[in-house]
Design a protein around this motif. Sequence first.
Motif, short mmCIF file in Angstrom:
data_model
loop_
_atom_site.label_atom_id
_atom_site.label_comp_id
_atom_site.label_asym_id
_atom_site.label_seq_id
_atom_site.Cartn_x
_atom_site.Cartn_y
_atom_site.Cartn_z
N LYS A 158 -1.34 -1.71 6.97
CA LYS A 158 -2.16 -2.71 6.42
C LYS A 158 -2.85 -2.26 5.35
CE LYS A 158 -3.93 -4.79 10.99
NZ LYS A 158 -4.95 -4.88 11.91
N HIS A 159 -2.84 -0.82 4.98
CA HIS A 159 -3.41 -0.37 3.63
C HIS A 159 -2.36 0.17 2.76
CE1 HIS A 159 -7.42 0.16 5.34
NE2 HIS A 159 -6.94 0.73 6.58
N GLU A 160 -1.21 -0.22 2.80
CA GLU A 160 0.03 -0.19 2.12
C GLU A 160 0.00 -0.75 0.75
OE1 GLU A 160 3.03 1.74 1.92
OE2 GLU A 160 1.88 3.09 3.83
N THR A 210 -3.11 -1.55 -0.72
CA THR A 210 -4.04 -1.18 -1.32
C THR A 210 -3.80 -0.28 -2.67
OG1 THR A 210 -5.47 -1.17 0.90
CG2 THR A 210 -6.33 0.12 -1.19
N ASP A 211 -4.41 -0.66 -3.55
CA ASP A 211 -3.94 0.23 -4.82
C ASP A 211 -4.66 1.58 -4.52
OD1 ASP A 211 -3.48 1.43 -7.41
OD2 ASP A 211 -4.55 -0.58 -8.41
N LYS A 212 -3.82 2.67 -4.33
CA LYS A 212 -4.79 3.99 -4.00
C LYS A 212 -5.03 4.66 -5.31
CE LYS A 212 -1.52 4.20 0.17
NZ LYS A 212 -1.21 3.01 -0.04
N GLU A 213 -4.42 4.12 -6.54
CA GLU A 213 -5.09 5.02 -7.69
C GLU A 213 -6.32 4.78 -8.09
OE1 GLU A 213 -2.56 3.89 -10.77
OE2 GLU A 213 -0.65 4.84 -9.82
N LYS A 214 -7.17 3.44 -7.55
CA LYS A 214 -8.41 3.10 -7.73
C LYS A 214 -9.38 3.80 -6.71
CE LYS A 214 -7.18 -1.42 -9.96
NZ LYS A 214 -7.26 -2.74 -10.00
N LEU A 215 -8.56 4.43 -5.61
CA LEU A 215 -10.01 5.06 -4.70
C LEU A 215 -9.92 6.58 -5.06
CD1 LEU A 215 -8.13 3.37 -1.55
CD2 LEU A 215 -10.21 2.41 -2.84
N THR A 216 -11.06 7.08 -4.49
CA THR A 216 -11.27 8.39 -4.43
C THR A 216 -10.50 9.03 -3.41
OG1 THR A 216 -13.32 8.03 -3.16
CG2 THR A 216 -13.55 7.87 -5.78
N ILE A 217 -10.59 10.44 -3.57
CA ILE A 217 -10.04 11.33 -2.60
C ILE A 217 -10.87 10.90 -1.23
CG2 ILE A 217 -9.61 13.76 -1.74
CD1 ILE A 217 -7.84 12.56 -3.84
N GLN A 218 -12.03 10.75 -1.46
CA GLN A 218 -13.00 10.68 -0.04
C GLN A 218 -12.72 9.26 0.42
OE1 GLN A 218 -15.28 12.91 1.13
NE2 GLN A 218 -15.24 11.34 2.83
N GLN A 219 -12.54 8.32 -0.31
CA GLN A 219 -12.37 7.10 0.09
C GLN A 219 -10.90 7.04 0.94
OE1 GLN A 219 -12.82 4.90 -3.58
NE2 GLN A 219 -14.63 3.94 -2.88
N ILE A 229 -0.02 2.02 17.23
CA ILE A 229 -1.24 1.59 16.72
C ILE A 229 -1.44 2.25 15.44
CG2 ILE A 229 -3.86 1.18 17.06
CD1 ILE A 229 -3.24 1.28 20.13
N LEU A 230 -1.29 3.42 15.22
CA LEU A 230 -1.50 4.06 14.11
C LEU A 230 -0.74 3.52 12.81
CD1 LEU A 230 -3.11 6.41 12.33
CD2 LEU A 230 -1.22 7.82 13.28
N GLN A 231 0.64 3.29 13.16
CA GLN A 231 1.53 2.85 12.10
C GLN A 231 1.01 1.51 11.73
OE1 GLN A 231 5.38 2.93 13.97
NE2 GLN A 231 5.58 5.07 13.67
N ILE A 239 -10.42 6.46 5.09
CA ILE A 239 -9.50 5.42 5.51
C ILE A 239 -8.45 5.79 6.47
CG2 ILE A 239 -7.30 3.99 5.09
CD1 ILE A 239 -8.67 3.38 2.44
N LEU A 240 -8.17 7.06 6.37
CA LEU A 240 -7.12 8.05 7.25
C LEU A 240 -7.91 8.33 8.54
CD1 LEU A 240 -4.65 9.31 7.95
CD2 LEU A 240 -5.29 11.26 6.49
#
Length: 268
Positions: A171-173, A175-184, A164-166, A188-189
């Motif tokens: 699903k978030h692969e 997602t453009d992670k560079e546009k997200l903050t550390i907190q965001q 389930i975790l995988q 998600i995690l």
Amino acid sequence: MEKSSEIEIDKFYVDLGRAKEKSTENIIIIGDFNAKIGISPVQIGSVIGRYGSGASNERGEKLKQFAIDQELTILNTMYKKKENHRWTWLSPDGYTKNEIDYILSNKKHYFTNIEVLRKLAFPSDHRLLRGTIIINERRKNRKKYTQPRPILQSIREQKRYKNILQEKLYKHESTDKEKLTIQQLYDILEKSLTESIIESQVSKPKETFTLSDNIKSLISRRHTLQQKSDRTIEEKIDLKELYRIIPRIIQDDYDNYKLKRYEKCIEH
């Protein structure tokens, strides 16, 4: 509950059971149940002790059944007291005294005494009931410290959790992670981990001890005879025998119930 109908009393116990399920692990219920537990010749597990006052009535049987279903101890029945030290209610004419106020708990070992405050005068037909609690929280010793039980106890649950975790992380692969903050990213995690644990757990139905149809039939028969004012000699003998055998049969059924639970634990 003094003037409540039988339907209202049944609803009360349903609501009380729901409230108990929503409570924390430490349960203490105190109140006027307008129920007479009576004297039980044998102790019924850790639910009902051998000490009481007078004879049980129908509302007392409902209170007993509630305590058995919810695995709560009726603490009044666990302590031997003089008759004059037990009653909690006095009738308006001053002649009838009954024990109808009780303390129930799932933490029997916390209590060291249950007593009526006899010398405290205040305008009420009830006497105050007090429970003495001793909570000894010892500091954890490193040598005696044991690892807590894992949240996911079976291999099956652990495999479900990984899968389930995988899926959730996959699903978030995109997602453009560079546009997200550390907190965001952390949120998600954390959400993925929490939801995976909840979804992977296999719920097990909770088993509770319930009175058999045979016991319920005997209790109904006893109640019918109790209500009769003009009993025959045969009915008096029958009633006396019911008072004797009902607690013993309940104890036997409860012992068999515990034995079956032990056997299931050994099998698994």
